[in-house]
Design a protein around this motif. Structure first.
Motif, mmCIF file in Angstrom:
data_model
loop_
_atom_site.group_PDB
_atom_site.id
_atom_site.type_symbol
_atom_site.label_atom_id
_atom_site.label_comp_id
_atom_site.label_asym_id
_atom_site.label_seq_id
_atom_site.Cartn_x
_atom_site.Cartn_y
_atom_site.Cartn_z
ATOM 1 N N ARG A 67 6.312 2.222 12.573
ATOM 2 C CA ARG A 67 6.868 1.797 11.291
ATOM 3 C C ARG A 67 6.174 0.504 10.871
ATOM 4 O O ARG A 67 6.333 -0.525 11.489
ATOM 5 C CB ARG A 67 8.365 1.584 11.428
ATOM 6 N N GLU A 68 5.332 0.571 9.811
ATOM 7 C CA GLU A 68 4.575 -0.600 9.363
ATOM 8 C C GLU A 68 5.408 -1.512 8.471
ATOM 9 O O GLU A 68 5.348 -2.744 8.583
ATOM 10 C CB GLU A 68 3.313 -0.153 8.608
ATOM 11 N N THR A 69 6.163 -0.920 7.554
ATOM 12 C CA THR A 69 7.083 -1.635 6.666
ATOM 13 C C THR A 69 8.286 -0.716 6.489
ATOM 14 O O THR A 69 8.271 0.436 6.935
ATOM 15 C CB THR A 69 6.446 -1.926 5.287
ATOM 16 N N PRO A 70 9.346 -1.173 5.810
ATOM 17 C CA PRO A 70 10.478 -0.274 5.571
ATOM 18 C C PRO A 70 10.086 1.003 4.840
ATOM 19 O O PRO A 70 10.787 2.020 4.960
ATOM 20 C CB PRO A 70 11.428 -1.137 4.738
ATOM 21 N N ASP A 71 8.959 0.979 4.103
ATOM 22 C CA ASP A 71 8.567 2.137 3.302
ATOM 23 C C ASP A 71 7.209 2.715 3.688
ATOM 24 O O ASP A 71 6.633 3.493 2.924
ATOM 25 C CB ASP A 71 8.540 1.764 1.819
ATOM 26 N N ALA A 72 6.688 2.363 4.838
ATOM 27 C CA ALA A 72 5.381 2.885 5.242
ATOM 28 C C ALA A 72 5.356 3.149 6.734
ATOM 29 O O ALA A 72 5.810 2.321 7.530
ATOM 30 C CB ALA A 72 4.268 1.906 4.864
ATOM 31 N N VAL A 73 4.808 4.308 7.100
ATOM 32 C CA VAL A 73 4.754 4.701 8.507
ATOM 33 C C VAL A 73 3.335 5.130 8.854
ATOM 34 O O VAL A 73 2.644 5.757 8.050
ATOM 35 C CB VAL A 73 5.748 5.851 8.781
ATOM 36 N N SER A 74 2.890 4.759 10.063
ATOM 37 C CA SER A 74 1.593 5.202 10.568
ATOM 38 C C SER A 74 1.790 6.327 11.566
ATOM 39 O O SER A 74 2.626 6.225 12.468
ATOM 40 C CB SER A 74 0.839 4.052 11.240
ATOM 41 N N LEU A 75 1.016 7.395 11.384
ATOM 42 C CA LEU A 75 1.038 8.527 12.304
ATOM 43 C C LEU A 75 -0.274 8.532 13.073
ATOM 44 O O LEU A 75 -1.349 8.673 12.486
ATOM 45 C CB LEU A 75 1.195 9.848 11.549
ATOM 46 N N TYR A 76 -0.184 8.350 14.392
ATOM 47 C CA TYR A 76 -1.369 8.375 15.246
ATOM 48 C C TYR A 76 -1.610 9.815 15.675
ATOM 49 O O TYR A 76 -0.680 10.511 16.105
ATOM 50 C CB TYR A 76 -1.181 7.449 16.434
ATOM 51 N N LEU A 77 -2.855 10.266 15.553
ATOM 52 C CA LEU A 77 -3.168 11.684 15.660
ATOM 53 C C LEU A 77 -4.242 11.943 16.715
ATOM 54 O O LEU A 77 -5.083 11.086 16.992
ATOM 55 C CB LEU A 77 -3.696 12.203 14.309
#
Length: 398
Positions: A67-77
């Protein structure tokens, strides 16, 4: 996701792209050097991609969620076969995601540095009414399987640049961060200036990562934040909206001097990008040194489709002519189904890997897409979002 360098793509880039696209079309696991910039889907008459007999995404697995910010998420692939996900800094993947009983195609930029040892990831910001971005922000989990095309895009690092001036707004930081970090780690003679605009400090994606890069490369990396709200001395940010005057004031404060070795990269909301481009051109920066990546929401696309009816199309491919009949399919779908060798990558109208020159007849495309005004004037269309509106003849680039 994503608009291309304003100038014509270099031959080397085109050849690398073609190599990747041929590998994709024959169904191999890739090795990459892909498609042109900016990219996006094979769509249906409602602006959503529809299933294709020939355009087959491959599986990747989510191995970490941050979770980068309350409105942004990083998906590691990672690739399903375990191979590294190779790409050029600034490129994106096209994702096919099922939600609400339908498969939607969306483009998300790879945000990590294109150097060994960095984990592949995309960062997705929630948007109002977003079918896929909101679904992934709410439901992405370790072990989730996703299907992708690409990487695609020509909004990529110019390795000959001596100085990169990067301008990002909001989620536009995703390809910009990849370009900045790759330049700092892999090209030690280069310098990087990043000006990043957000609504507030809480909205800054990669805040700690960018600060760490500034600490690790104090002589080569200059970072300036612009915040619409909450800018204080403690945040070391300029207050206001990142527009043309703010950009030029920030550059002046950083004692920036434009020269032939400087390249400008701009990605973010359309209004910001238009204002920044206008300011740079007014300051005398040649358009050939400005590169742009524009993110377009599929919900905002115009639609064309089955109402066009069956049309006879002649495709000139590799010195031979292939006759086919479309029935609401895109030129790419119809050509691949008929056995034509047609390069493509993102299948979303954002990378221009599938350019076709129309020499007779009319082809209509979903808008917006990444074709430049110059390419349109020369008769080019994008096969992945173009459908025949009359009998026509097209020349497939190879």
């Amino acid at each position: 996701m994503r608009v291309r360098p304003l100038p014509v793509r270099r031959l080397g880039d085109r050849l690398r792209q073609l190599g990747q696209d041929v590998r994709f079309a024959t169904g191999r696991l890739r090795g990459r050097r892909p498609s042109p910039t900016i990219a996006r889907p094979v769509r249906s008459h409602r602006g959503e991609p529809r299933p294709s007999r020939s355009i087959q995404p491959r599986p990747v697995e989510v191995v970490r969620v941050v979770r980068e910010t309350p409105d942004a998420v990083s998906l590691y692939l990672r690739e399903a076969g375990g191979a590294p996900l190779a790409f050029r800094p600034g490129q994106f993947l096209s994702f096919d995601v099922e939600t609400g009983g339908r498969v939607h195609r969306r483009a998300y930029s790879l945000a990590h540095a294109a150097v060994p040892g960095r984990e592949a990831h995309v960062t997705i910001k929630r948007v109002e009414g977003g079918k896929v971005s909101n679904h992934l922000n709410d439901h992405a989990a370790v072990g989730m399987r996703l299907r992708v095309l690409g990487p695609s895009g020509s909004f990529t690092l110019d390795e000959t640049a001596e100085h990169l001036v990067l301008v990002a707004g909001g989620s536009g930081i995703t390809p910009i961060a990849s370009i900045a970090e790759t330049a700092l780690l892999a090209h030690p003679a280069s310098r990087v200036t990043l000006i990043y605009g957000n609504r507030s400090e809480a909205d800054i994606i990669f805040r700690e990562r960018l600060a760490r890069l500034a600490d690790e490369h104090p002589e080569r990396f200059r970072l300036a934040h612009v915040l619409e709200a909450g800018a204080t001395d403690a945040t070391a940010a300029t207050a206001g909206r990142l527009d043309g005057p703010t950009l030029m004031a920030r550059l002046e404060a950083l004692t920036h001097a434009d020269d032939a070795g400087t390249r400008y990269y701009v990605c973010g909301p359309s209004g910001m990008m238009d204002a920044v481009r206008t300011a740079l051109v007014a300051a005398g920066v040649p358009t050939g040194r400005i590169r742009e990546e524009r993110f377009a929401r599929p919900e905002e696309r115009t639609s064309v489709g089955p109402e066009l009816g069956a049309q006879r199309v002649t495709l000139r491919v590799d010195g031979r002519e292939l006759e086919l009949v479309t029935d609401g399919d895109t030129l790419l779908e119809a050509g691949l189904a008929a056995g034509a060798t047609m390069p493509f990558s993102c299948a979303m109208g954002g990378c221009a890997a599938c350019r076709v020159k129309v020499v007779e007849g009319q082809v209509v495309m979903e808008e917006p897409n990444c074709l430049t005004a110059e390419e349109r004037a020369e008769g080019y269309v994008l096969a992945c979002v173009g459908r025949a509106a009359s009998p026509c003849v097209g020349e497939v680039e190879g």
